[in-house]
Design a protein around this motif. Structure first.
Motif, PDB file in Angstrom:
ATOM      1  N   TRP A 233       0.849  -1.185   0.000  1.00 35.89           N
ATOM      2  CA  TRP A 233       0.000   0.000   0.000  1.00 35.89           C
ATOM      3  C   TRP A 233       0.887   1.237   0.000  1.00 35.89           C
ATOM      4  O   TRP A 233       2.015   1.210   0.502  1.00 35.89           O
ATOM      5  N   LYS A 234       0.363   2.321  -0.509  1.00 33.06           N
ATOM      6  CA  LYS A 234       1.084   3.583  -0.401  1.00 33.06           C
ATOM      7  C   LYS A 234       0.687   4.274   0.889  1.00 33.06           C
ATOM      8  O   LYS A 234      -0.494   4.313   1.256  1.00 33.06           O
ATOM      9  N   THR A 235       1.659   4.806   1.583  1.00 28.14           N
ATOM     10  CA  THR A 235       1.410   5.597   2.772  1.00 28.14           C
ATOM     11  C   THR A 235       2.329   6.818   2.713  1.00 28.14           C
ATOM     12  O   THR A 235       3.096   6.977   1.759  1.00 28.14           O
ATOM     13  N   GLU A 236       2.256   7.663   3.694  1.00 35.51           N
ATOM     14  CA  GLU A 236       3.068   8.883   3.662  1.00 35.51           C
ATOM     15  C   GLU A 236       3.312   9.379   5.071  1.00 35.51           C
ATOM     16  O   GLU A 236       2.636   8.993   6.029  1.00 35.51           O
ATOM     17  N   THR A 237       4.282  10.232   5.180  1.00 34.51           N
ATOM     18  CA  THR A 237       4.602  10.856   6.450  1.00 34.51           C
ATOM     19  C   THR A 237       4.931  12.315   6.201  1.00 34.51           C
ATOM     20  O   THR A 237       5.204  12.720   5.067  1.00 34.51           O
ATOM     21  N   GLY A 238       4.888  13.121   7.255  1.00 32.73           N
ATOM     22  CA  GLY A 238       5.153  14.544   7.110  1.00 32.73           C
ATOM     23  C   GLY A 238       3.879  15.351   7.002  1.00 32.73           C
ATOM     24  O   GLY A 238       2.771  14.816   6.938  1.00 32.73           O
ATOM     25  N   ALA A 239       4.032  16.667   6.956  1.00 31.95           N
ATOM     26  CA  ALA A 239       2.909  17.591   6.873  1.00 31.95           C
ATOM     27  C   ALA A 239       2.761  18.112   5.451  1.00 31.95           C
ATOM     28  O   ALA A 239       3.539  17.785   4.564  1.00 31.95           O
ATOM     29  N   TYR A 240       1.727  18.931   5.243  1.00 35.88           N
ATOM     30  CA  TYR A 240       1.454  19.473   3.911  1.00 35.88           C
ATOM     31  C   TYR A 240       2.668  20.240   3.390  1.00 35.88           C
ATOM     32  O   TYR A 240       3.333  20.959   4.144  1.00 35.88           O
ATOM     33  N   LEU A 241       2.965  20.075   2.122  1.00 34.52           N
ATOM     34  CA  LEU A 241       4.127  20.628   1.431  1.00 34.52           C
ATOM     35  C   LEU A 241       5.432  19.988   1.887  1.00 34.52           C
ATOM     36  O   LEU A 241       6.507  20.371   1.444  1.00 34.52           O
ATOM     37  N   ASP A 242       5.347  19.032   2.785  1.00 36.04           N
ATOM     38  CA  ASP A 242       6.532  18.321   3.231  1.00 36.04           C
ATOM     39  C   ASP A 242       6.246  16.817   3.308  1.00 36.04           C
ATOM     40  O   ASP A 242       6.761  16.121   4.179  1.00 36.04           O
ATOM     41  N   PHE A 243       5.368  16.354   2.397  1.00 39.66           N
ATOM     42  CA  PHE A 243       5.024  14.946   2.375  1.00 39.66           C
ATOM     43  C   PHE A 243       6.220  14.114   1.916  1.00 39.66           C
ATOM     44  O   PHE A 243       7.005  14.536   1.063  1.00 39.66           O
ATOM     45  N   ARG A 244       6.317  12.927   2.457  1.00 38.29           N
ATOM     46  CA  ARG A 244       7.305  11.961   1.992  1.00 38.29           C
ATOM     47  C   ARG A 244       6.596  10.638   1.771  1.00 38.29           C
ATOM     48  O   ARG A 244       5.985  10.084   2.684  1.00 38.29           O
ATOM     49  N   GLY A 245       6.645  10.153   0.552  1.00 39.71           N
ATOM     50  CA  GLY A 245       5.947   8.931   0.210  1.00 39.71           C
ATOM     51  C   GLY A 245       6.671   7.690   0.706  1.00 39.71           C
ATOM     52  O   GLY A 245       7.902   7.596   0.643  1.00 39.71           O
ATOM     53  N   LEU A 246       5.902   6.734   1.203  1.00 36.37           N
ATOM     54  CA  LEU A 246       6.435   5.459   1.666  1.00 36.37           C
ATOM     55  C   LEU A 246       5.565   4.326   1.138  1.00 36.37           C
ATOM     56  O   LEU A 246       4.422   4.543   0.720  1.00 36.37           O
ATOM     57  N   ILE A 247       6.108   3.125   1.166  1.00 34.93           N
ATOM     58  CA  ILE A 247       5.355   1.932   0.794  1.00 34.93           C
ATOM     59  C   ILE A 247       5.264   1.029   2.019  1.00 34.93           C
ATOM     60  O   ILE A 247       6.277   0.644   2.600  1.00 34.93           O
ATOM     61  N   LEU A 248       4.043   0.718   2.408  1.00 36.46           N
ATOM     62  CA  LEU A 248       3.792  -0.213   3.508  1.00 36.46           C
ATOM     63  C   LEU A 248       3.588  -1.601   2.911  1.00 36.46           C
ATOM     64  O   LEU A 248       2.777  -1.777   2.001  1.00 36.46           O
ATOM     65  N   SER A 249       4.319  -2.579   3.398  1.00 32.47           N
ATOM     66  CA  SER A 249       4.196  -3.944   2.881  1.00 32.47           C
ATOM     67  C   SER A 249       3.850  -4.908   4.002  1.00 32.47           C
ATOM     68  O   SER A 249       4.146  -4.667   5.177  1.00 32.47           O
ATOM     69  N   PHE A 250       3.215  -6.009   3.612  1.00 34.38           N
ATOM     70  CA  PHE A 250       2.841  -7.054   4.572  1.00 34.38           C
ATOM     71  C   PHE A 250       3.160  -8.408   3.968  1.00 34.38           C
ATOM     72  O   PHE A 250       2.721  -8.722   2.856  1.00 34.38           O
ATOM     73  N   ASP A 251       3.925  -9.200   4.684  1.00 33.12           N
ATOM     74  CA  ASP A 251       4.322 -10.535   4.248  1.00 33.12           C
ATOM     75  C   ASP A 251       3.276 -11.541   4.736  1.00 33.12           C
ATOM     76  O   ASP A 251       3.071 -11.703   5.945  1.00 33.12           O
ATOM     77  N   MET A 252       2.616 -12.219   3.801  1.00 38.93           N
ATOM     78  CA  MET A 252       1.584 -13.176   4.161  1.00 38.93           C
ATOM     79  C   MET A 252       2.149 -14.382   4.906  1.00 38.93           C
ATOM     80  O   MET A 252       1.426 -15.056   5.640  1.00 38.93           O
ATOM     81  N   GLY A 253       3.442 -14.666   4.731  1.00 38.98           N
ATOM     82  CA  GLY A 253       4.047 -15.814   5.369  1.00 38.98           C
ATOM     83  C   GLY A 253       4.370 -15.579   6.835  1.00 38.98           C
ATOM     84  O   GLY A 253       3.900 -16.304   7.709  1.00 38.98           O
ATOM     85  N   ASN A 254       5.179 -14.544   7.119  1.00 39.38           N
ATOM     86  CA  ASN A 254       5.540 -14.280   8.515  1.00 39.38           C
ATOM     87  C   ASN A 254       4.597 -13.307   9.208  1.00 39.38           C
ATOM     88  O   ASN A 254       4.752 -13.021  10.395  1.00 39.38           O
ATOM     89  N   GLU A 255       3.631 -12.770   8.450  1.00 44.20           N
ATOM     90  CA  GLU A 255       2.592 -11.887   8.986  1.00 44.20           C
ATOM     91  C   GLU A 255       3.200 -10.663   9.674  1.00 44.20           C
ATOM     92  O   GLU A 255       2.783 -10.250  10.751  1.00 44.20           O
ATOM     93  N   LYS A 256       4.201 -10.068   8.994  1.00 48.73           N
ATOM     94  CA  LYS A 256       4.879  -8.884   9.509  1.00 48.73           C
ATOM     95  C   LYS A 256       4.779  -7.730   8.511  1.00 48.73           C
ATOM     96  O   LYS A 256       4.784  -7.939   7.298  1.00 48.73           O
ATOM     97  N   PHE A 257       4.698  -6.505   9.063  1.00 52.03           N
ATOM     98  CA  PHE A 257       4.700  -5.296   8.242  1.00 52.03           C
ATOM     99  C   PHE A 257       6.126  -4.788   8.074  1.00 52.03           C
ATOM    100  O   PHE A 257       6.987  -4.983   8.937  1.00 52.03           O
ATOM    101  N   SER A 258       6.346  -4.085   6.956  1.00 53.46           N
ATOM    102  CA  SER A 258       7.629  -3.424   6.696  1.00 53.46           C
ATOM    103  C   SER A 258       7.364  -2.106   5.982  1.00 53.46           C
ATOM    104  O   SER A 258       6.287  -1.893   5.408  1.00 53.46           O
TER     105      SER A 258
END
Length: 439
Positions: free
Chosen positions: A271-296
């Motif tokens: 999924w796409k996610t982000e951090t920071g405030a308006y005009l200072d957004f930084r894009g991130l990618i949230l991932s989830f492993d179906m095998g170990n059931e962990k987020f990264s």
């Protein structure tokens, strides 16, 4: 094909049906009382099953009635895997447009022809009886299965559009925790529960299909006339093997936007996610492993697109995670497609200056890009000719035309221990006159 010829012979002459394809049936004994004896041919069993594994699911479903051996053979994991991988190798994509009826406000799907020379016309419209009076969205495709979920209700299903089998998932039994507001110094009342940003995939370690979804709990002070809402997040994971939901730890980041079509690749959801405030957004990618059931958390490279000047939509392109990037403002829209392989992002192509296009819908076969224009009509950008054409999919009668979405899947025989749809009565209604709106 050979198999088709044999079945046609059977329909012409019932008297001598078996000798014509007896070499496909093991342990077959000819009727000794038959007036005409024919030679028996035998082929290795692996070759016998290789022939039908290349056929469409619709044909295999019809051939189930030929004999018990075929019926049982078509349901073995080996045959199901061979049939799916044949479709994968041949890129036999099937396309569904998710739409909303302007009269009944019910969600339905238009199945498009998968041949470019037919201009992706609507073949048939599909209604889902198990989501009647609901508005389900599609959250991912895996091995020919689709996951459908109504964000406003605790209602979800797994659906095989090829075999018309569906399985309604049980409601969640996860406890909703109380919420204490330190500012109001009281416990708040649970006012609403919503489900969104789901994803569907396969855990190869346990041979299990799983659904993950984010749950938003809304709490209010019931004693106030105009209460201020407070929110709490949960994450739930469903297992088809156990047919149950469980709660898993919530990540620090929450998905901010929906993906285009599918967000599952090789055991991992994105999924796409982000951090920071308006005009200072930084894009991130949230991932989830179906095998170990962990987020990264993964970074989105700066050259892919910066916030808030560009939209960055994640999608699956040719079996890899991709991102289609386009500007948030401007009359003419350009699109860049980036694809990652082993952590390295490369630009696949650029489409320059398409006037009147609002947003992309997703990709079909051979890199064809489906788009939605300012009139909410569906367009097709032909990657081979660099031409833009309007498809004959009339959406003027649709409700919420801006919610039209495209979903691609491969035909599959995968079974989900569900219920078979009554095709004639509930699900398929053939188009008439205006192929995209009459049903």
């Amino acid at each position: 094909m050979l198999l088709c010829f044999l079945v046609k012979v059977w329909t012409i002459d019932d008297t001598y049906q078996l000798p014509f394809y007896s070499f496909l049936l093991p342990n077959y004994k000819e009727n000794q009382n038959s007036k005409m004896q024919r030679p028996r041919f035998e082929l290795p069993e692996a070759l016998v099953m290789e022939i039908p594994s290349k056929l469409p699911v619709k044909s295999l479903t019809r051939f189930n009635c030929v004999c018990k051996y075929w019926c049982s053979s078509f349901q073995t994991p080996h045959f199901i895997s061979n049939n799916y991988h044949n479709n994968l190798e041949n890129n036999n994509l099937n396309l569904l447009l998710s739409r909303c009826d302007g009269n009944t406000f019910q969600r339905y799907f238009s199945q498009l022809s998968n041949e470019k020379y037919q201009n992706y016309i609507v073949k048939q419209n599909i209604h889902l009886p198990f989501f009647k009076n609901d508005r389900p969205s599609v959250y991912g495709a895996c091995h020919g299965l689709l996951c459908l979920l109504d964000p406003s209700k605790d209602k979800a299903a797994i659906w095989n559009p090829s075999t018309r089998e569906f399985k309604i998932l049980p409601p969640s039994s996860i406890q909703r925790p109380p919420y204490f507001s330190p500012f109001e110094e009281t416990y708040l009342t649970l006012d609403d529960v919503s489900f969104d940003h789901a994803s569907f995939g396969f855990d190869s370690k346990t041979d299990d299909y799983k659904v993950i979804r984010f749950v938003t709990l809304t709490f209010v002070n019931s004693e106030e006339q105009y209460p201020h809402p407070h929110f709490m997040d949960q994450v739930e994971l469903y297992s088809l093997r156990s047919n149950s939901w469980k709660e898993i730890p919530c990540p620090d980041y929450k998905p901010t936007e929906t993906t285009l079509g599918n967000n599952y690749v090789d055991g991992i959801c994105y999924w796409k996610t982000e951090t920071g405030a308006y005009l200072d957004f930084r894009g991130l990618i949230l991932s989830f492993d179906m095998g170990n059931e962990k987020f990264s958390i993964l970074p989105i490279p700066e050259f892919v697109g910066s916030f808030p000047e560009y939209y960055v939509n994640l999608l699956v392109f040719n079996g890899s995670l991709g991102a289609i990037v386009y500007p948030t403002e401007g009359i003419d829209t350009s699109f860049d497609l980036w694809v990652t392989s082993e952590g390295v992002w490369t630009k696949q192509f650029n489409i320059k200056s398409i006037s009147g296009v609002v947003r992309p819908l997703g990709f079909g076969k051979n890199g064809d890009l489906f788009l939605r224009d300012t009139n909410d009509e569906v367009l097709l950008f032909d990657a081979s000719t660099q031409e833009l054409k309007e498809l004959q999919i009339n959406t003027y009668l649709d409700h919420f035309r801006f919610t039209i979405s495209l979903h691609a899947y491969l035909e599959s025989l995968v079974r989900i221990n569900g219920i078979q749809e009554n095709i004639e009565k509930h699900v398929i209604r053939q188009p008439a006159r205006d192929a995209s709106n009459e049903y």
